[in-house]
Write a protein that holds these residues in place. Structure first.
Motif, PDB file in Angstrom:
ATOM      1  N   TRP A 208       3.112   6.171  -4.781  1.00 48.76           N
ATOM      2  CA  TRP A 208       4.533   5.875  -4.452  1.00 48.76           C
ATOM      3  C   TRP A 208       5.544   6.267  -5.445  1.00 48.76           C
ATOM      4  O   TRP A 208       6.769   6.183  -5.276  1.00 48.76           O
ATOM      5  CB  TRP A 208       4.700   4.107  -4.512  1.00 48.76           C
TER       6      TRP A 208
ATOM      7  N   GLU B 211      -2.827   5.737   0.767  1.00 57.71           N
ATOM      8  CA  GLU B 211      -3.801   4.971   1.043  1.00 57.71           C
ATOM      9  C   GLU B 211      -4.318   4.536   2.549  1.00 57.71           C
ATOM     10  O   GLU B 211      -5.307   4.338   2.779  1.00 57.71           O
ATOM     11  CB  GLU B 211      -3.600   3.563   0.098  1.00 57.71           C
TER      12      GLU B 211
ATOM     13  N   THR C 114       0.885  -1.253   0.026  1.00 57.00           N
ATOM     14  CA  THR C 114       0.127  -0.146   0.071  1.00 57.00           C
ATOM     15  C   THR C 114       0.912   1.265  -0.109  1.00 57.00           C
ATOM     16  O   THR C 114       2.194   1.179  -0.094  1.00 57.00           O
ATOM     17  CB  THR C 114      -0.993  -0.070   1.260  1.00 57.00           C
ATOM     18  N   THR C 115       0.292   2.388   0.138  1.00 58.41           N
ATOM     19  CA  THR C 115       1.038   3.704   0.029  1.00 58.41           C
ATOM     20  C   THR C 115       0.479   4.542   1.302  1.00 58.41           C
ATOM     21  O   THR C 115      -0.502   4.261   1.718  1.00 58.41           O
ATOM     22  CB  THR C 115       0.706   4.536  -1.344  1.00 58.41           C
TER      23      THR C 115
ATOM     24  N   ALA D 150      -3.006   4.832  -5.589  1.00 58.42           N
ATOM     25  CA  ALA D 150      -1.949   3.874  -5.442  1.00 58.42           C
ATOM     26  C   ALA D 150      -0.714   4.277  -6.272  1.00 58.42           C
ATOM     27  O   ALA D 150       0.372   3.511  -6.090  1.00 58.42           O
ATOM     28  CB  ALA D 150      -2.648   2.947  -5.841  1.00 58.42           C
TER      29      ALA D 150
END
Length: 215
Positions: free
Chosen positions: A184, A112, A108-109, A181
């Protein structure tokens, strides 16, 4: 749109407040220590600034910037952010935030995680890849040759458009890099992180980004 709610009074939060006020926005700023701790800052910012609680800043903002350490987002109360456009300026620094397994394995980031904490909000990634002083020192007018660009990422296009309009107003071109998403691609240690890049250069850097696990 007239009011920017700001959660976090550190370098990014206070500098975005200055930039917003310089372009005739009102600002309500909050931190974990309470409104009384912000009186000196609000006095410096002038009559378009007010101190509030986190809940008050969230409710007041047409846009709400979250600029607190990532480890602190779990303390944010979800309800005041419902329906709000929330700008996530976070980066993950394990030495500050502790190890977060989902970020370590890149499942995940940061944005998120914030979206999960604030499920009723429309989270947009922005302001995480610029040094705080440069929000003022590198801002230029629209149409300036080589104008610096900043990214937005998010799952709600209308929310991204609102954030992009604010970023343009305070001095930067905007590059939409897609869904939340995809944030990143501009996290720490990627090619575009804190680089002073125009739109074309930022796009190239974002496209060249690699996952940490692939480096």
């Amino acid at each position: 749109m007239t009011t920017i709610g700001i959660i976090g009074s550190g370098n990014i939060g206070s500098t975005v407040a200055r930039a917003a006020i310089a372009h005739d926005y009102d600002v309500v700023i909050a931190n974990s220590r309470g409104p009384q701790s912000l009186q000196d800052l609000v006095g410096e910012l002038g009559p378009k600034a007010a101190a509030g609680t986190v809940e008050e800043a969230a409710r007041a903002g047409d846009l709400v910037l979250v600029a607190i350490p990532l480890k602190a987002i779990g303390a944010l109360p979800p309800e005041p952010f419902d329906g709000k456009i929330v700008i996530d300026a976070n980066n993950y620094y394990p030495q500050r935030d502790g190890q977060i397994a989902e970020l370590d394995d890149e499942s995940t980031t940061t944005s998120e995680l914030l979206q999960r904490q604030l499920p009723g909000a429309k989270v947009v990634k922005a302001f995480n890849h610029i040094m705080a002083p440069e929000i003022l020192s590198t801002a230029t007018d629209p149409g300036t040759s080589g104008r610096r660009a900043l990214i937005v990422a998010g799952d709600d296009q209308a929310a991204k458009d609102e954030v992009a309009a604010f970023i343009d107003t305070i001095g930067f071109d905007v590059l939409d890099i897609g869904e939340l998403a995809e944030g990143w691609r501009i996290q720490r240690d990627t090619p575009g992180y804190v680089g002073r890049l125009d739109s074309a250069g930022l796009r190239q850097s974002v496209e060249a980004a690699k996952r940490y696990r692939d480096m």
